[in-house]
Design a protein around this motif. Structure first.
Motif, PDB file in Angstrom:
ATOM      1  N   VAL A  36     -16.687  20.627  42.170  1.00 55.18           N
ATOM      2  CA  VAL A  36     -15.527  20.802  41.430  1.00 55.18           C
ATOM      3  C   VAL A  36     -15.821  21.753  40.295  1.00 55.18           C
ATOM      4  CG1 VAL A  36     -13.580  20.020  39.999  1.00 55.18           C
ATOM      5  CG2 VAL A  36     -14.309  18.697  42.121  1.00 55.18           C
ATOM      6  N   LEU A  38     -15.830  22.713  37.160  1.00 51.83           N
ATOM      7  CA  LEU A  38     -15.299  21.938  35.699  1.00 51.83           C
ATOM      8  C   LEU A  38     -16.801  21.409  35.191  1.00 51.83           C
ATOM      9  CD1 LEU A  38     -13.226  21.596  33.547  1.00 51.83           C
ATOM     10  CD2 LEU A  38     -12.816  19.251  34.621  1.00 51.83           C
ATOM     11  N   GLU A  55      -5.514  18.086  33.402  1.00 47.74           N
ATOM     12  CA  GLU A  55      -5.029  19.551  34.191  1.00 47.74           C
ATOM     13  C   GLU A  55      -5.885  19.789  35.319  1.00 47.74           C
ATOM     14  OE1 GLU A  55      -5.888  22.564  31.202  1.00 47.74           O
ATOM     15  OE2 GLU A  55      -4.049  22.040  29.890  1.00 47.74           O
ATOM     16  N   THR A  56      -7.098  19.477  35.324  1.00 44.25           N
ATOM     17  CA  THR A  56      -7.955  19.705  36.564  1.00 44.25           C
ATOM     18  C   THR A  56      -7.502  18.816  37.831  1.00 44.25           C
ATOM     19  OG1 THR A  56      -9.925  20.463  35.506  1.00 44.25           O
ATOM     20  CG2 THR A  56     -10.250  19.371  37.526  1.00 44.25           C
ATOM     21  N   LYS A  59      -4.212  19.886  39.158  1.00 42.57           N
ATOM     22  CA  LYS A  59      -4.469  21.257  40.039  1.00 42.57           C
ATOM     23  C   LYS A  59      -5.051  20.744  41.448  1.00 42.57           C
ATOM     24  CE  LYS A  59      -4.826  24.671  36.461  1.00 42.57           C
ATOM     25  NZ  LYS A  59      -5.723  25.594  35.708  1.00 42.57           N
TER      26      LYS A  59
END
Length: 116
Positions: A36, A38, A55-56, A59
């Motif tokens: 991922v 991030l 937020e991640t 999404k």
């Protein structure tokens, strides 16, 4: 290990016991393992960390559900706890999963600190 009931309590406690940096490192390690995109700077503010995680996850649930499931598997978030959540509101769901994810990551960091 004490029970922490909110995301903010987890973040506050990690700062109090000087393990916030370790929590961020654990998040970075597990997000990298789950592929991922991030990562957090170790100096990230807790409020920013919480917002970026939320937020991640939002999404991922909306756009990359298999990546979301893989992330939960890599981090070892309780499947039973996730299934108990109401998935009718994705925004609220992602907020609740943010808590579960941070709770699990905090457990890992706390246990490593206690027993190493």
């Amino acid at each position: 290990m004490e029970e922490l009931n909110t995301t903010q309590e987890i973040l506050d406690r990690s700062i109090q016991v000087d393990l916030y940096k370790k929590l961020v490192q654990q998040l970075n390690k597990d997000f990298l393992s789950a592929n991922v995109d991030l990562s957090f700077d170790e100096a990230v503010l807790p409020s920013s960390l919480k917002l970026m995680l939320h937020e991640t996850l939002y999404k991922l649930i909306q756009e990359k559900f298999m990546d979301y499931l893989n992330l939960l598997y890599i981090i070892d978030v309780s499947e039973i706890k996730v299934k108990q959540l109401d998935g009718s509101d994705v925004f609220l769901l992602s907020e609740q999963v943010t808590f579960l994810l941070l709770q699990r990551e905090w457990q890992k960091v706390w246990f490593k600190h206690q027993y190493s």
